[in-house]
Motif scaffolding. Structure first.
Motif, PDB file in Angstrom:
ATOM      1  N   ILE A  57      15.227  -9.701 -17.631  1.00 31.92           N
ATOM      2  CA  ILE A  57      14.077 -10.539 -17.262  1.00 31.92           C
ATOM      3  C   ILE A  57      12.780  -9.758 -17.419  1.00 31.92           C
ATOM      4  N   MET A  58      12.765  -8.543 -16.880  1.00 33.77           N
ATOM      5  CA  MET A  58      11.534  -7.741 -16.974  1.00 33.77           C
ATOM      6  C   MET A  58      11.160  -7.462 -18.423  1.00 33.77           C
ATOM      7  N   ALA A  59      12.167  -7.206 -19.269  1.00 34.08           N
ATOM      8  CA  ALA A  59      11.890  -6.960 -20.684  1.00 34.08           C
ATOM      9  C   ALA A  59      11.335  -8.216 -21.341  1.00 34.08           C
ATOM     10  N   ALA A  60      11.885  -9.372 -21.000  1.00 30.39           N
ATOM     11  CA  ALA A  60      11.402 -10.630 -21.573  1.00 30.39           C
ATOM     12  C   ALA A  60       9.986 -10.936 -21.115  1.00 30.39           C
ATOM     13  N   GLU A  61       9.721 -10.744 -19.830  1.00 29.23           N
ATOM     14  CA  GLU A  61       8.372 -11.003 -19.314  1.00 29.23           C
ATOM     15  C   GLU A  61       7.353 -10.069 -19.968  1.00 29.23           C
ATOM     16  N   LYS A  62       7.735  -8.805 -20.154  1.00 30.45           N
ATOM     17  CA  LYS A  62       6.837  -7.849 -20.806  1.00 30.45           C
ATOM     18  C   LYS A  62       6.583  -8.244 -22.256  1.00 30.45           C
ATOM     19  N   ALA A  63       7.637  -8.735 -22.923  1.00 31.76           N
ATOM     20  CA  ALA A  63       7.474  -9.150 -24.316  1.00 31.76           C
ATOM     21  C   ALA A  63       6.525 -10.331 -24.436  1.00 31.76           C
ATOM     22  N   VAL A  64       6.681 -11.304 -23.544  1.00 31.98           N
ATOM     23  CA  VAL A  64       5.796 -12.473 -23.577  1.00 31.98           C
ATOM     24  C   VAL A  64       4.361 -12.061 -23.282  1.00 31.98           C
ATOM     25  N   ALA A  65       4.180 -11.166 -22.321  1.00 30.54           N
ATOM     26  CA  ALA A  65       2.834 -10.684 -22.003  1.00 30.54           C
ATOM     27  C   ALA A  65       2.212  -9.960 -23.195  1.00 30.54           C
ATOM     28  N   GLY A  66       3.079  -9.393 -24.047  1.00 32.29           N
ATOM     29  CA  GLY A  66       2.587  -8.689 -25.222  1.00 32.29           C
ATOM     30  C   GLY A  66       2.411  -9.572 -26.441  1.00 32.29           C
ATOM     31  N   GLY A  67       2.648 -10.858 -26.301  1.00 36.23           N
ATOM     32  CA  GLY A  67       2.408 -11.799 -27.388  1.00 36.23           C
ATOM     33  C   GLY A  67       3.640 -12.383 -28.048  1.00 36.23           C
ATOM     34  N   ALA A  68       4.836 -12.078 -27.550  1.00 34.59           N
ATOM     35  CA  ALA A  68       6.050 -12.625 -28.151  1.00 34.59           C
ATOM     36  C   ALA A  68       6.143 -14.130 -27.896  1.00 34.59           C
ATOM     37  N   ASP A  69       6.889 -14.815 -28.748  1.00 31.53           N
ATOM     38  CA  ASP A  69       7.080 -16.255 -28.616  1.00 31.53           C
ATOM     39  C   ASP A  69       7.898 -16.541 -27.351  1.00 31.53           C
ATOM     40  N   PRO A  70       7.335 -17.258 -26.376  1.00 34.30           N
ATOM     41  CA  PRO A  70       8.073 -17.522 -25.136  1.00 34.30           C
ATOM     42  C   PRO A  70       9.363 -18.296 -25.363  1.00 34.30           C
ATOM     43  N   ASP A  71       9.364 -19.219 -26.337  1.00 34.79           N
ATOM     44  CA  ASP A  71      10.570 -20.016 -26.578  1.00 34.79           C
ATOM     45  C   ASP A  71      11.716 -19.157 -27.099  1.00 34.79           C
ATOM     46  N   GLU A  72      11.391 -18.182 -27.939  1.00 34.00           N
ATOM     47  CA  GLU A  72      12.430 -17.297 -28.453  1.00 34.00           C
ATOM     48  C   GLU A  72      12.860 -16.267 -27.405  1.00 34.00           C
ATOM     49  N   THR A  73      11.916 -15.828 -26.610  1.00 31.13           N
ATOM     50  CA  THR A  73      12.204 -14.799 -25.612  1.00 31.13           C
ATOM     51  C   THR A  73      12.993 -15.359 -24.439  1.00 31.13           C
ATOM     52  N   PHE A  74      12.716 -16.609 -24.082  1.00 35.94           N
ATOM     53  CA  PHE A  74      13.447 -17.284 -23.012  1.00 35.94           C
ATOM     54  C   PHE A  74      14.149 -18.504 -23.615  1.00 35.94           C
ATOM     55  N   PRO A  75      15.283 -18.295 -24.277  1.00 33.96           N
ATOM     56  CA  PRO A  75      15.964 -19.404 -24.956  1.00 33.96           C
ATOM     57  C   PRO A  75      16.611 -20.369 -23.979  1.00 33.96           C
ATOM     58  N   THR A  76      16.926 -21.545 -24.483  1.00 34.59           N
ATOM     59  CA  THR A  76      17.627 -22.532 -23.667  1.00 34.59           C
ATOM     60  C   THR A  76      19.128 -22.243 -23.662  1.00 34.59           C
ATOM     61  N   ASN A  77      19.789 -22.775 -22.672  1.00 38.62           N
ATOM     62  CA  ASN A  77      21.248 -22.696 -22.591  1.00 38.62           C
ATOM     63  C   ASN A  77      21.766 -24.124 -22.426  1.00 38.62           C
ATOM     64  N   PRO A  78      21.765 -24.903 -23.506  1.00 39.11           N
ATOM     65  CA  PRO A  78      22.095 -26.332 -23.399  1.00 39.11           C
ATOM     66  C   PRO A  78      23.505 -26.550 -22.850  1.00 39.11           C
ATOM     67  N   GLY A  79      23.641 -27.594 -22.054  1.00 40.39           N
ATOM     68  CA  GLY A  79      24.951 -27.906 -21.493  1.00 40.39           C
ATOM     69  C   GLY A  79      24.862 -29.054 -20.521  1.00 40.39           C
ATOM     70  N   SER A  80      25.905 -29.211 -19.744  1.00 34.94           N
ATOM     71  CA  SER A  80      25.983 -30.343 -18.818  1.00 34.94           C
ATOM     72  C   SER A  80      24.926 -30.290 -17.727  1.00 34.94           C
ATOM     73  N   LEU A  81      24.425 -29.079 -17.435  1.00 36.65           N
ATOM     74  CA  LEU A  81      23.420 -28.963 -16.385  1.00 36.65           C
ATOM     75  C   LEU A  81      22.058 -29.516 -16.801  1.00 36.65           C
ATOM     76  N   CYS A  82      21.845 -29.716 -18.098  1.00 38.96           N
ATOM     77  CA  CYS A  82      20.536 -30.168 -18.570  1.00 38.96           C
ATOM     78  C   CYS A  82      20.137 -31.507 -17.950  1.00 38.96           C
ATOM     79  N   GLY A  83      21.117 -32.387 -17.766  1.00 39.41           N
ATOM     80  CA  GLY A  83      20.802 -33.684 -17.191  1.00 39.41           C
ATOM     81  C   GLY A  83      20.302 -33.613 -15.770  1.00 39.41           C
TER      82      GLY A  83
END
Length: 292
Positions: A238-264
């Motif tokens: 999580i900390m690595a992802a947050e740091k990457a986003v703060a540095g300009g990384a694409d948030p959608d790629e850095t925090f990907p979805t996990n599609p499944g039954s919980l989406c509903g």
């Protein structure tokens, strides 16, 4: 031979040189959000302003009402802890959001009151827990962990006084020992409770009020350490992802979805491209059976 209980299994944060300067402050639910779906974690804890959520869920309202009623039951003097006190306690804590109509809400209230009366009949009103809705906290080299346990019991085990984590459940599905064994949240509560109360805490229990059943697991230091390491690994990611986003990384790629039954059931289904393609659950879907 029973597993050994080596209390040095997980190092404490002692502030030695070279250790991380910033600990990851979290609750078990915060970690769970990331493990379930990194995108949901981002919507909840990273994006500001927070994206709009969907409507409130009736099952959350029901669960909160029951939990608060039990909390207030324990706040009564022991001589007043009796089933007759429950209608007033439940009415005063009842959360009305999310129900389809008044008929379903009333059915849910009646069922919840029945659960509470049956459950309270199994409790000794003279017994005082170590904590009710008690916040426990602990630190490791990575985590600054805190969480609120539904109840922490004081019991006597084979080696003397110990603490036991009790978590109330009101969902439709019954629970099993594997649910208690695999729950990271319960393990983290136990780990923190050991340090707060200075006594062993290995047993964790899920009390399923609709069926009156208890799913339990007896941890060891090794099994608690595994859960703590898993939490630390998630925190590091999580900390690595947050740091990457703060540095300009694409948030959608850095925090990907996990599609499944919980989406509903996700609060952010409407704003998530993956979730939007999944049929939405009605806010009252999980409690409709209570009207039957």
């Amino acid at each position: 031979m029973p597993p050994t209980r080596n209390r040095a299994a997980v190092p404490e944060q002692l502030g030695f040189a070279g250790m991380p300067e910033r600990l990851f402050v979290c609750t078990p639910s915060k970690l769970g959000a990331y493990l379930d779906c990194p995108r949901r974690y981002r919507y909840s804890y990273v994006d500001r302003p927070t994206p709009p959520k969907g409507p409130p869920w009736a099952h959350n309202s029901l669960g909160a009402s029951v939990h608060t009623a039990l909390k207030n039951w324990y706040a009564l003097p022991p001589e007043r802890r009796e089933p007759g006190a429950l209608p007033t306690l439940l009415k005063s804590t009842w959360v009305r959001e999310g129900y389809r109509d008044v008929e379903l809400e009333r059915a849910a209230y009646r069922r919840a009151l029945d659960w509470l009366e049956t459950y309270v009949a199994t409790l000794d009103p003279e017994e005082e827990p170590l904590g009710v809705e008690r916040v426990v906290a602990a630190k490791t080299s990575v985590l600054a962990l805190n969480g609120r346990a539904d109840r922490i019991d004081a019991r006597v085990g084979p080696e003397g006084p110990e603490a036991v984590i009790v978590d109330y459940k009101t969902g439709r599905t019954g629970l099993h020992a594997d649910d208690a064994r695999g729950s990271q949240a319960l393990a983290l509560y136990a780990y923190a409770a050991q340090r707060v109360f200075r006594r062993p805490c290995y047993r964790v229990e899920l009390h399923h009020l609709p069926t009156g059943t208890v799913a339990a697991h007896e941890h060891t230091d090794e099994s608690l350490a595994r859960q703590v390491r898993r939490a630390e690994e998630a925190a590091t990611d999580i900390m690595a992802a947050e740091k990457a986003v703060a540095g300009g990384a694409d948030p959608d790629e850095t925090f990907p979805t996990n599609p499944g039954s919980l989406c509903g059931w996700c609060d952010f289904r409407k704003v998530c491209p993956a979730g939007a393609s999944v049929a939405a659950k009605e806010p009252w879907a999980a409690v409709e059976h209570l009207a039957g």
